[in-house]
Design a protein around this motif. Structure first.
Motif, mmCIF file in Angstrom:
data_model
loop_
_atom_site.group_PDB
_atom_site.id
_atom_site.type_symbol
_atom_site.label_atom_id
_atom_site.label_comp_id
_atom_site.label_asym_id
_atom_site.label_seq_id
_atom_site.Cartn_x
_atom_site.Cartn_y
_atom_site.Cartn_z
ATOM 1 N N ALA A 171 -25.545 -11.408 1.609
ATOM 2 C CA ALA A 171 -26.042 -12.509 0.783
ATOM 3 C C ALA A 171 -27.260 -13.183 1.394
ATOM 4 O O ALA A 171 -27.929 -13.978 0.718
ATOM 5 N N VAL A 172 -27.583 -12.885 2.663
ATOM 6 C CA VAL A 172 -28.802 -13.430 3.256
ATOM 7 C C VAL A 172 -30.025 -12.972 2.462
ATOM 8 O O VAL A 172 -30.968 -13.750 2.237
ATOM 9 N N ALA A 173 -30.038 -11.719 2.022
ATOM 10 C CA ALA A 173 -31.215 -11.152 1.355
ATOM 11 C C ALA A 173 -31.583 -11.899 0.070
ATOM 12 O O ALA A 173 -32.747 -12.300 -0.085
ATOM 13 N N PRO A 174 -30.654 -12.098 -0.894
ATOM 14 C CA PRO A 174 -31.072 -12.825 -2.102
ATOM 15 C C PRO A 174 -31.466 -14.272 -1.839
ATOM 16 O O PRO A 174 -32.421 -14.772 -2.444
ATOM 17 N N LEU A 175 -30.753 -14.947 -0.931
ATOM 18 C CA LEU A 175 -31.108 -16.336 -0.636
ATOM 19 C C LEU A 175 -32.503 -16.438 -0.018
ATOM 20 O O LEU A 175 -33.320 -17.281 -0.408
ATOM 21 N N ALA A 176 -32.794 -15.563 0.935
ATOM 22 C CA ALA A 176 -34.107 -15.587 1.579
ATOM 23 C C ALA A 176 -35.198 -15.132 0.618
ATOM 24 O O ALA A 176 -36.314 -15.665 0.633
ATOM 25 N N ALA A 177 -34.891 -14.145 -0.236
ATOM 26 C CA ALA A 177 -35.897 -13.648 -1.182
ATOM 27 C C ALA A 177 -36.265 -14.716 -2.213
ATOM 28 O O ALA A 177 -37.432 -14.885 -2.558
ATOM 29 N N GLN A 178 -35.265 -15.443 -2.709
ATOM 30 C CA GLN A 178 -35.560 -16.511 -3.663
ATOM 31 C C GLN A 178 -36.401 -17.606 -3.011
ATOM 32 O O GLN A 178 -37.329 -18.139 -3.630
#
Length: 465
Positions: free
Chosen positions: A86-93
């Motif tokens: 879930a790090v990826a979507p949070l950081a990408a947004q």
């Protein structure tokens, strides 16, 4: 002059050209992300294959023990991997919204969640022998598996931390360091396994424990290399990702868990269905189980590419969400699905044409019962491979929108109410046997892929409005 008269006749052609340019740009950006991520996943498979190749020299009992150990280990590790993913979507947004503060916080909470989860996740591998004995496995194999697990278990935390760093690096469109680290880890892992497994060059002979310890050491080294890149190399160092690392951001941590826990459960449902399918094959016959394992290994290798594309889709969709761009969101999702579908279609055709040769490579004689059955399962897998690639990519796109709870419901329905139930019914209530199991797997995966695509279309249209 009417309104129609005022329309520039070149406008429709210009709109088409703009759309084509956007699609071409999206295709290029997605491939820049997806290729390193897919190669990284293939590198992970290469390390596992190297381990098994060295362990195979100890005999078939050691190979069986390693397979059992991996089964126990990945039940625990998969749950942690889903959370940290879930790090990826949070950081990408946050990247799309140009908010470096939230990007840094996303990585920080990912590292903290991994730390908090590591000890509970280590419980199952530490008691792997008892679990395997309870499941009816042979005592000798269970004991050897436990020795391997004692070496592997310490690598859970650094491996999860590395996944968190991978998500952050992907979010800033720079996944290349993760690939470089993985490529360097492949020969390092092979050398360490060789030394610690056999006791070469003056090293102690640890056997299977040594093989697990080598993998743990490599996982730690990969994490430390990732830390160096994140802290010292551009463009990562400008984000100061380890600034105030001791602070626990409870609100964002709760959001990460809310997004990541359904991902973990979805992974476990999928993993559990294939594990249960293996048990069904074991009930049918030994050749059926061998054929299933080979066909599943081919599927796992092919799966790594669309899985990497799915991670790229998470980032690209997350960027579009962050900058409030519904058109970009749709393009990112559909282009990623197109890439995966095209790749898997080509590879499926190659597998169908080479199915007898693949069976011969693994099993020797093409006339052997298991080899013939392997070729049949690979033929049945024609629909399964494509649907599997589409589902993992579409799921990745949905994660970019933080949509993970509904896909979890879809996974429950598709993999178990449709997939496993159909596999059992076709295998034992008809004369299909082993092919019936794979038909059931294909049905469940196809239903899951269809539901995910419909879900993505619905959310993309809703955000567009």
């Amino acid at each position: 002059m009417t309104c129609i008269d005022k329309i520039d006749p070149a406008a429709p052609r210009a709109a088409v050209a703009v759309t084509s340019n956007h699609l071409a740009a999206e295709l290029s950006e997605t491939l820049k992300l997806a290729v390193p991520l897919a190669l990284t996943q293939l590198g992970q498979i290469a390390m596992m294959s190297t381990d098994l190749a060295f362990i195979g020299r100890l005999g078939s009992e050691a190979v069986a023990a390693a397979a059992l150990a991996h089964t126990v280990f990945f039940v625990s590790f998969t749950f942690g991997m889903g959370l940290v993913s879930a790090v990826a979507p949070l950081a990408a947004q946050a990247f799309g919204a140009r908010d470096p503060h939230v990007m840094r916080r996303a990585l920080r909470v990912g590292l903290w969640v991994a730390l908090f989860m590591a000890l509970p996740l280590m419980f199952l591998p530490f008691h792997g022998e008892s679990v395997l004995l309870a499941l009816g496995q042979a005592p000798a194999a269970a004991h050897l598996a436990q020795q391997y697990l004692f070496g592997l278990v310490w690598g859970i935390l650094p491996a999860l931390w590395f996944i968190a760093l991978r998500g952050f690096m992907s979010a800033v469109n720079r996944p290349e360091p993760v690939l470089w680290i993985t490529l360097a880890a492949i020969p390092a892992n092979a050398l360490l396994v060789y030394l610690l497994l056999y006791g070469k060059w003056g090293m102690p002979e640890f056997g299977l424990f040594g093989a697990g310890l080598a993998t743990t050491t490599v996982n730690l080294g990969m994490f430390l290399a990732g830390v160096w890149f994140a802290a010292r190399r551009r463009p990562f160092r400008k984000y100061h990702v380890f600034s105030r690392i001791w602070r626990i951001d409870r609100p964002l941590m709760g959001k990460l868990v809310a997004i990541g826990a359904p991902i973990s459960l979805s992974f476990l449902l999928e993993y559990g269905m294939f594990g249960a399918a293996g048990l069904l094959m074991g009930l049918i016959s030994t050749p059926a189980l061998a054929a299933h394992q080979i066909a599943l290994q081919i599927a796992a290798i092919l799966f790594m590419v669309p899985f990497g594309v799915g991670m790229a889709a998470t980032v690209r969709v997350g960027h579009a969400v962050g900058r409030r761009d519904p058109d970009g969101l749709r393009r990112a999702g559909y282009v990623a699905v197109l890439i995966s579908g095209t790749f898997m279609s080509v590879m499926t055709l190659a597998v169908i044409l080479a199915r007898f040769e693949i069976a011969t490579i693994f099993l020797g004689e093409a006339s052997d019962t298991a080899a013939q059955l392997t070729a049949m399962l690979l033929l049945i897998g024609a629909t399964f491979f494509i649907a599997d690639g589409v589902q993992t990519t579409t799921a990745g796109a949905l994660r970019g929108m933080n949509d993970t709870q509904v896909p979890l419901l879809f996974a429950t329905i598709s993999y178990w109410l449709v997939g496993f139930a159909s596999a059992y019914a076709l295998a034992f209530w008809t004369r299909l046997g082993a092919p019936g199991v794979w038909i059931g797997l294909s049905l469940g995966t196809a239903v899951y892929a269809t539901l995910l695509i419909l879900r993505f279309r619905l959310l993309a249209r809703r955000l567009g409005k």
